[in-house]
Design a protein around this motif. Structure first.
Motif, PDB file in Angstrom:
ATOM      1  N   SER A 234       0.826  -1.209   0.000  1.00 38.28           N
ATOM      2  CA  SER A 234       0.000   0.000   0.000  1.00 38.28           C
ATOM      3  C   SER A 234       0.860   1.259   0.000  1.00 38.28           C
ATOM      4  O   SER A 234       0.433   2.307  -0.479  1.00 38.28           O
ATOM      5  CB  SER A 234      -0.942  -0.003   1.209  1.00 38.28           C
ATOM      6  OG  SER A 234      -0.231   0.206   2.417  1.00 38.28           O
TER       7      SER A 234
ATOM      8  N   GLY B 191      -4.523  -1.413   0.070  1.00 34.76           N
ATOM      9  CA  GLY B 191      -4.881  -0.661   1.259  1.00 34.76           C
ATOM     10  C   GLY B 191      -6.077   0.236   1.004  1.00 34.76           C
ATOM     11  O   GLY B 191      -7.046  -0.173   0.358  1.00 34.76           O
TER      12      GLY B 191
ATOM     13  N   SER C  80      -8.341   2.546  -0.764  1.00 36.71           N
ATOM     14  CA  SER C  80      -8.511   2.892  -2.177  1.00 36.71           C
ATOM     15  C   SER C  80      -8.960   4.335  -2.390  1.00 36.71           C
ATOM     16  O   SER C  80      -9.020   4.796  -3.535  1.00 36.71           O
ATOM     17  CB  SER C  80      -9.535   1.949  -2.825  1.00 36.71           C
ATOM     18  OG  SER C  80     -10.788   2.065  -2.185  1.00 36.71           O
TER      19      SER C  80
ATOM     20  N   ASN D  10       0.634   4.471   7.481  1.00 35.45           N
ATOM     21  CA  ASN D  10       1.078   3.118   7.140  1.00 35.45           C
ATOM     22  C   ASN D  10       2.535   2.875   7.530  1.00 35.45           C
ATOM     23  O   ASN D  10       2.895   1.776   7.977  1.00 35.45           O
ATOM     24  CB  ASN D  10       0.882   2.857   5.646  1.00 35.45           C
ATOM     25  CG  ASN D  10      -0.568   2.696   5.272  1.00 35.45           C
ATOM     26  OD1 ASN D  10      -1.402   2.337   6.104  1.00 35.45           O
ATOM     27  ND2 ASN D  10      -0.905   2.969   4.014  1.00 35.45           N
TER      28      ASN D  10
END
Length: 299
Positions: A51, A59, A61, A75
């Motif tokens: 992602s 991940g 979208s 993240n």
């Protein structure tokens, strides 16, 4: 007629399986405070890393150019925490120390290695962008980069390989091999994390491809399904055990194409711009620019 005595059978089986000789070499002795690598968490790590490398494809979208910094930041923070713990598990698992649990120095080392890995993500993204480009340009059926990223097993396996290879270069034990074997199970493509692979690498179709631990692959190389880059033999030591760590797999120089089900064995070199045809064995060096194909049987 008396009922069958299942309890006796179960008790005997438990006793047999609990004998130390029966699990010799198959048993990991747990120590308090010592974590084990988790396949489930490593799957989360791979998804998080994808992602970050391919924002918007994996991940969340809904990410866009205005929010990408926020999403990548979140993240990265989560990746650091999860990866530190898994690296620690690998370090503890591979340690010969007799102490109970992981040490503070190992925890510090795990955090340091996780941070170093994260610092390599921009470089890794550049490499994967070139791999995606190679897959797109090498397949007339590919209609977009997005299709290649979403659908092609080569990108899944190569991304796992590049993640695992970087961890291996940093000295992380065990975890890199688990990561590449996860992709192997999913795609049928077996790339050892120790292989060295250049830019613009692609595998068409992919099922059944094997790339051994000491393979060296140059830039702009393309493999088709069923290709094996393997070892020809295993030198043994005085005790008859295979000698570890010696170069035993092929070297493919730049711009090499290897067609389906070709088997290339041993520490040989396939010269730049060479083409290896399908369904053949190659155990000797191939000159640059050569075209190696099956010969027709004479009648």
């Amino acid at each position: 007629m008396s009922p069958f005595n299942f309890t006796h059978i179960l008790t005997q089986t438990v006793d047999a399986l609990s004998e130390s000789e029966s699990y010799k070499g198959l048993f990991h002795q747990h120590k308090d405070g010592e974590p084990l690598p988790s396949a489930r968490v490593l799957c989360d790590i791979i998804e998080l890393t994808r992602s970050i490398l391919f924002p918007g494809y994996f991940g969340n979208s809904t990410v866009n150019s205005r929010t990408v910094n926020y999403h990548i930041g979140v993240n990265i923070e989560q990746l650091f925490d999860l990866l530190s713990e898994q690296i620690l598990a690998g370090l503890c698992f591979g340690s010969d120390e007799e102490c109970s649990g992981c040490t503070e120095s190992q925890r510090d080392e795990a955090a340091h290695l996780a941070a170093n890995f994260i610092s390599k993500l921009p470089e890794m993204r550049q490499m994967l962008a070139m791999d995606v480009e190679a897959a797109y340009n090498g397949d007339p059926a590919a209609e977009s980069f997005g299709e290649v990223i979403f659908c092609y097993p080569a990108i899944k396996s190569i991304s796992n390989y590049r993640i695992a290879h970087q961890l291996l270069l940093l000295g992380v034990p065990l975890i890199p091999r688990i990561i590449t074997e996860m992709a192997h199970s999913e795609t049928g493509i077996d790339i050892h994390p120790g292989a060295e692979i250049g830019t613009h690498f692609t595998i068409d179709h992919g099922t059944g491809v094997v790339i051994g631990a000491t393979s060296i692959i140059g830039n702009n190389v393309k493999l088709y399904q069923g290709v094996t880059l393997g070892a020809r033999s295993f030198p043994l030591d005085e005790e008859g055990k295979p000698i570890k760590g010696i170069p035993r797999h092929p070297i493919l120089e730049d711009n090499v194409i290897v067609y389906s089900n070709a088997t290339i064995l041993g520490r040989i070199t396939i010269g730049h711009d060479a083409t290896v045809g399908g369904n053949i064995w190659v155990t000797e060096n191939v000159s640059p620019g050569a075209r190696i194909v099956q010969t027709k049987a004479k009648k």
